[in-house]
Design an enzyme around this catalytic site. Structure first.
Site, short mmCIF file in Angstrom:
data_model
loop_
_atom_site.label_atom_id
_atom_site.label_comp_id
_atom_site.label_asym_id
_atom_site.label_seq_id
_atom_site.Cartn_x
_atom_site.Cartn_y
_atom_site.Cartn_z
N GLU A 38 0.79 -1.14 -0.17
CA GLU A 38 0.06 -0.27 -0.03
C GLU A 38 0.96 1.28 -0.04
O GLU A 38 0.50 2.34 -0.90
CB GLU A 38 -0.80 -0.07 1.22
CG GLU A 38 -1.61 1.26 1.50
CD GLU A 38 -2.24 1.30 2.91
OE1 GLU A 38 -2.57 2.45 3.30
OE2 GLU A 38 -2.45 0.22 3.52
N ASP A 42 0.57 3.68 -3.16
CA ASP A 42 0.40 5.36 -2.99
C ASP A 42 1.22 6.23 -3.67
O ASP A 42 0.85 7.36 -4.39
CB ASP A 42 0.40 5.42 -1.42
CG ASP A 42 -0.07 6.91 -0.93
OD1 ASP A 42 -1.14 7.40 -1.44
OD2 ASP A 42 0.87 7.71 -0.66
N ASN A 111 -7.18 1.32 0.35
CA ASN A 111 -5.82 0.78 0.93
C ASN A 111 -5.54 -0.34 -0.03
O ASN A 111 -4.18 -0.48 -0.29
CB ASN A 111 -5.72 0.52 2.15
CG ASN A 111 -5.77 1.63 3.13
OD1 ASN A 111 -5.76 2.92 2.74
ND2 ASN A 111 -6.06 1.43 4.49
N GLU A 114 -4.53 0.42 -3.74
CA GLU A 114 -3.03 0.98 -3.75
C GLU A 114 -2.07 -0.12 -3.52
O GLU A 114 -0.99 -0.35 -4.08
CB GLU A 114 -2.85 1.94 -2.44
CG GLU A 114 -3.64 3.32 -2.67
CD GLU A 114 -3.33 4.30 -1.27
OE1 GLU A 114 -3.46 5.48 -1.68
OE2 GLU A 114 -3.17 3.74 -0.14
#
Length: 229
Positions: A38, A42, A111, A114
């Site tokens: 994650e 991101d 999440n 990502e």
């Protein structure tokens, strides 16, 4: 395998199944969870969206691009994207999260998107994940007005959902009315029903996602005749 359907929706087949499994695993389920993926995803998502906006909108200021990027990478947008992939059906959650409806929680869905981005990057390369992200966001980018306010930059489904939530009304209901054509060349017809309209509104598109967005846009137009949203 069940996850094959997810990979088809994502538009990517993993070479390393362990990366896919890890990306789908919440920390409540296993120590081999997706939080590191994650973190990576991101950063990649922000880079890809920033690069895309920079080249797509050459006359927009830094502040304008920042507002657009914030809208595109925020939790609600990512959760909406996750729902379009039916991502909640594939999450690996602990019993506590399952009982509390974690598979529907926006933070977990966002999440996981990502984490999937991070996993696909490690499984392939930056060019591959960049193409995928651009494809996932195509509808939103195509309908984005760089001069619009932050709120109106949201995609039609998100705007409609937030409209209903603000008024404490039932959320919109979408269902397939018709699918015409062979696989990979289909036209979807979607009905969208909201409590403030007596009849469902129809939207069409080359995918279920696009048809739902088109239906939501038409519902918003219909509601605008009654009050300013």
């Amino acid at each position: 395998m069940l996850v094959n359907a997810l990979q088809e929706k994502l538009g990517y087949i993993f070479n390393r199944y362990d990366l896919l499994l890890q990306a789908l695993t919440h920390r409540s389920s296993s120590n081999q969870h997706n939080e590191r993926l994650e973190f990576l995803g991101d950063a990649i998502l922000n880079y890809v969206i920033a690069n895309l906006l920079y080249h797509r909108f050459p006359h927009i200021s830094e502040g304008g691009m920042s507002r657009m990027r914030a809208n595109l990478v925020r939790e609600n947008t990512l959760a909406t994207l996750a729902r379009e992939f039916n991502l909640g059906d594939y999450l690996q959650l602990g019993q506590g999260e399952l009982k509390s409806g974690g598979y529907q929680r926006e933070s977990i869905l966002a999440n996981t998107i990502e984490a999937l981005i991070g996993g696909i990057f490690l499984d392939s390369n930056i060019q591959t994940i960049e193409i995928l992200i651009i494809n996932w966001y195509k509808i939103r980018i195509d309908h984005m007005d760089p001069y619009a306010s932050y709120d109106t930059q949201k995609d039609p489904k998100t705007r409609l959902q937030e409209y209903m939530q603000r008024r404490r009304l039932p959320l919109p209901v979408y269902w397939i009315n018709q699918i015409i054509g062979e696989a990979h060349n289909q036209i979807f017809t979607i009905n969208c029903q909201v409590s403030e309209l007596t009849q469902p509104i129809i939207g069409c598109g080359s995918s279920r996602r696009r048809a739902e967005q088109n239906a939501a846009a038409k519902v918003l137009e219909a509601l605008e005749h009654n009050q300013n949203i």
